[in-house]
Design an enzyme around this catalytic site. Structure first.
Site, PDB file in Angstrom:
ATOM      1  N   LEU A 228       0.823  -1.212   0.000  1.00 35.87           N
ATOM      2  CA  LEU A 228       0.000   0.000   0.000  1.00 35.87           C
ATOM      3  C   LEU A 228       0.858   1.264   0.000  1.00 35.87           C
ATOM      4  O   LEU A 228       1.898   1.322   0.647  1.00 35.87           O
ATOM      5  CB  LEU A 228      -0.920   0.003   1.229  1.00 35.87           C
ATOM      6  CG  LEU A 228      -1.848  -1.212   1.350  1.00 35.87           C
ATOM      7  CD1 LEU A 228      -2.730  -1.077   2.600  1.00 35.87           C
ATOM      8  CD2 LEU A 228      -2.724  -1.389   0.113  1.00 35.87           C
ATOM      9  N   HIS A 229       0.397   2.261  -0.762  1.00 35.59           N
ATOM     10  CA  HIS A 229       1.072   3.564  -0.824  1.00 35.59           C
ATOM     11  C   HIS A 229       0.016   4.642  -0.595  1.00 35.59           C
ATOM     12  O   HIS A 229      -1.162   4.334  -0.340  1.00 35.59           O
ATOM     13  CB  HIS A 229       1.789   3.727  -2.171  1.00 35.59           C
ATOM     14  CG  HIS A 229       0.944   3.384  -3.356  1.00 35.59           C
ATOM     15  ND1 HIS A 229      -0.131   4.154  -3.751  1.00 35.59           N
ATOM     16  CD2 HIS A 229       0.982   2.339  -4.216  1.00 35.59           C
ATOM     17  CE1 HIS A 229      -0.695   3.617  -4.803  1.00 35.59           C
ATOM     18  NE2 HIS A 229      -0.052   2.504  -5.108  1.00 35.59           N
TER      19      HIS A 229
ATOM     20  N   HIS B 126      -3.403   4.339  -2.246  1.00 30.61           N
ATOM     21  CA  HIS B 126      -4.375   3.455  -1.583  1.00 30.61           C
ATOM     22  C   HIS B 126      -5.006   4.152  -0.378  1.00 30.61           C
ATOM     23  O   HIS B 126      -6.197   4.020  -0.119  1.00 30.61           O
ATOM     24  CB  HIS B 126      -3.694   2.172  -1.091  1.00 30.61           C
ATOM     25  CG  HIS B 126      -3.201   1.265  -2.173  1.00 30.61           C
ATOM     26  ND1 HIS B 126      -1.872   1.051  -2.418  1.00 30.61           N
ATOM     27  CD2 HIS B 126      -3.870   0.509  -3.070  1.00 30.61           C
ATOM     28  CE1 HIS B 126      -1.732   0.201  -3.410  1.00 30.61           C
ATOM     29  NE2 HIS B 126      -2.928  -0.153  -3.831  1.00 30.61           N
TER      30      HIS B 126
ATOM     31  N   LYS C  76      -6.200   5.397 -11.846  1.00 28.62           N
ATOM     32  CA  LYS C  76      -4.927   5.114 -12.517  1.00 28.62           C
ATOM     33  C   LYS C  76      -5.075   3.883 -13.416  1.00 28.62           C
ATOM     34  O   LYS C  76      -4.588   3.858 -14.524  1.00 28.62           O
ATOM     35  CB  LYS C  76      -3.791   4.895 -11.524  1.00 28.62           C
ATOM     36  CG  LYS C  76      -2.461   4.822 -12.254  1.00 28.62           C
ATOM     37  CD  LYS C  76      -1.321   4.425 -11.378  1.00 28.62           C
ATOM     38  CE  LYS C  76      -1.246   2.952 -11.178  1.00 28.62           C
ATOM     39  NZ  LYS C  76      -0.814   2.190 -12.370  1.00 28.62           N
ATOM     40  N   ASP C  77      -5.767   2.868 -12.910  1.00 29.67           N
ATOM     41  CA  ASP C  77      -6.063   1.690 -13.729  1.00 29.67           C
ATOM     42  C   ASP C  77      -7.435   1.929 -14.369  1.00 29.67           C
ATOM     43  O   ASP C  77      -8.442   1.326 -13.969  1.00 29.67           O
ATOM     44  CB  ASP C  77      -6.023   0.432 -12.858  1.00 29.67           C
ATOM     45  CG  ASP C  77      -4.623   0.195 -12.312  1.00 29.67           C
ATOM     46  OD1 ASP C  77      -3.681   0.151 -13.110  1.00 29.67           O
ATOM     47  OD2 ASP C  77      -4.472   0.100 -11.087  1.00 29.67           O
TER      48      ASP C  77
ATOM     49  N   VAL D 130      -3.385   9.538  -7.580  1.00 25.89           N
ATOM     50  CA  VAL D 130      -2.527  10.291  -6.666  1.00 25.89           C
ATOM     51  C   VAL D 130      -1.105  10.246  -7.236  1.00 25.89           C
ATOM     52  O   VAL D 130      -0.639   9.192  -7.673  1.00 25.89           O
ATOM     53  CB  VAL D 130      -2.573   9.684  -5.244  1.00 25.89           C
ATOM     54  CG1 VAL D 130      -1.670  10.457  -4.288  1.00 25.89           C
ATOM     55  CG2 VAL D 130      -4.018   9.681  -4.730  1.00 25.89           C
TER      56      VAL D 130
ATOM     57  N   ARG E 172       4.275  -0.869  -8.082  1.00 22.15           N
ATOM     58  CA  ARG E 172       5.424  -1.328  -8.874  1.00 22.15           C
ATOM     59  C   ARG E 172       6.495  -0.255  -9.028  1.00 22.15           C
ATOM     60  O   ARG E 172       7.582  -0.553  -9.523  1.00 22.15           O
ATOM     61  CB  ARG E 172       4.963  -1.823 -10.248  1.00 22.15           C
ATOM     62  CG  ARG E 172       4.193  -3.145 -10.166  1.00 22.15           C
ATOM     63  CD  ARG E 172       3.901  -3.715 -11.540  1.00 22.15           C
ATOM     64  NE  ARG E 172       3.404  -5.079 -11.485  1.00 22.15           N
ATOM     65  CZ  ARG E 172       2.117  -5.423 -11.609  1.00 22.15           C
ATOM     66  NH1 ARG E 172       1.201  -4.493 -11.783  1.00 22.15           N
ATOM     67  NH2 ARG E 172       1.757  -6.691 -11.553  1.00 22.15           N
TER      68      ARG E 172
END
Ligand code: PAF
Length: 278
Positions: free
Chosen positions: A28-29, A32, A146-147, A173, A184
Site C-alpha cells: 500500500l502507498h 491506496h 490510474k487503472d 494520486v 510497482r
C-alpha cells in the site's frame, strides 16, 4: 491497533449496516490511503482487502516477486480509518484450484489496450473482484482511476451482472514530479525513476495539443516519451468509456515499460476547439 484482520468468509458475516470495500493487492502507498479515506464516509464499516491475486498474472509476470509488505500495510489501513482487513488465503478465493474455475469473461472491452498486451489479465481481475463482492457484500466499492480500463470494466461488470454495488472511481494520486503512484514504482532504479516521469509529462503534452484533435494529441505525447527514450506499448486517445474519440470529452492512456516495471497512466482531455464566441 484497532483494525480487525479476517481471513475467512464466515468471519466477514455479522457486520451491521452498510459496507464500503477497497480491494487491493497490498504494498500500500499514499494512493491506496486516499482510496480508503474517500471510502471511509461512504458506509458504516470500511473493509480493505489485501490479496495478491494469482489469476491476473500471466506466466512469467511478477506474481512471486510482487511486493508483500504486510506490517506496513496494516499501519496504513489503521491510519486511513479501515475497520476490517480481509486477507484471505488462495484456497478461500479459489476453492476449486486455479485452473478449474468459473471465470468472468471481460468481453471486447477487455481485449483492447491492456487486454491486447496481457490477454488473460482482466479475466483474472474481474473474477477476483466478483468473488470479493460476493464474500464482502459491499454497498459501495472504491477503485483508482490510474487503472482506468480496470475501473471501466469493473463498472461494466457490476452493471451487466446486476451485482448491486456502487462502483466509485478516485483520481490518481501523484508524486511531486507527477509520477502516478503505483506499488510497482518500487522496482524502479534511480535512473529509471527519473525517466518514469515521461508518462505524466507525455499526458500533459498531449493535453496541451488537444484543441488540434486526437492525432495531434498522440503525436505530442509520443514526442515527449521519445525525449526520455521511453518506448510505449501504446498511446491511445479514446472516448471516456474507451470507445472511439469523437469530439469533446476524451481520455489519453499510456502504457510503457521503464526498466523492469510496466507503468500505466491516463488523464481526461477535451478534444477540439470551443466554438468561437462561446
Ligand atoms: O488494482 C488492483 O490492485 C487489483 O487489480 C485488484 C482490483 C485489487 C484486483 O486484484
Amino acid at each position: 491497533m484497532s483494525v480487525r484482520v479476517v481471513r475467512t468468509a464466515a468471519e466477514l458475516r455479522g457486520f451491521d449496516g452498510t459496507i464500503a470495500l477497497v480491494p487491493t493487492m497490498g504494498a500500500l502507498h499514499d494512493g491506496h490511503v486516499q482510496l480508503m479515506k474517500h471510502a471511509r464516509p461512504l458506509a458504516e464499516t470500511l473493509v480493505a482487502s489485501i490479496f495478491v491475486n494469482p489469476t491476473q498474472f500471466a506466466v512469467g509476470e511478477d506474481f512471486s516477486e510482487y511486493p508483500r509488505t504486510w506490517h506496513e500495510d496494516l499501519e496504513r489501513c489503521e491510519e486511513a480509518g479501515v475497520d476490517v482487513v480481509f486477507a484471505p488465503e488462495v484456497a478461500t478465493m479459489y476453492p476449486h484450484g486455479l485452473d478449474d474455475q468459473v471465470m468472468v469473461d471481460p468481453g471486447p472491452l477487455g481485449a483492447i489496450l491492456e487486454g491486447e498486451q496481457r490477454p488473460t489479465h482482466f479475466r483474472g481481475v474481474l473474477t477476483v473482484v466478483a468473488k470479493l463482492f460476493g464474500l464482502v457484500r459491499p454497498d459501495v466499492a472504491v477503485f483508482g482511476e490510474k487503472d482506468y480500463q480496470q475501473l471501466a470494466l469493473i463498472r461494466l461488470m457490476a452493471e451487466t451482472l446486476c451485482l448491486d454495488v456502487d462502483v466509485v472511481g478516485c483520481p490518481t494520486v501523484r508524486e511531486a514530479d507527477g509520477l502516478a503512484m503505483s506499488s510497482r514504482n518500487r522496482y524502479l532504479t534511480p535512473d529509471e525513476r527519473t525517466r518514469a516521469v515521461a508518462l505524466s509529462q507525455a499526458l500533459d503534452a498531449g493535453a496541451a495539443a488537444s484543441a488540434d484533435g486526437p492525432d495531434a494529441v498522440r503525436a505530442a505525447a509520443l514526442a515527449r516519451l521519445a525525449d526520455f527514450g521511453v518506448e510505449p506499448d501504446y498511446v491511445a486517445v479514446t472516448s471516456p468509456d474507451l470507445g472511439s474519440p469523437l469530439h469533446g470529452a476524451a481520455r489519453l492512456l499510456i502504457a510503457a515499460r521503464v526498466g523492469k516495471p510496466r507503468l500505466l497512466d491516463n488523464r481526461a482531455l477535451t478534444l477540439g476547439r470551443a466554438p468561437e464566441g462561446s
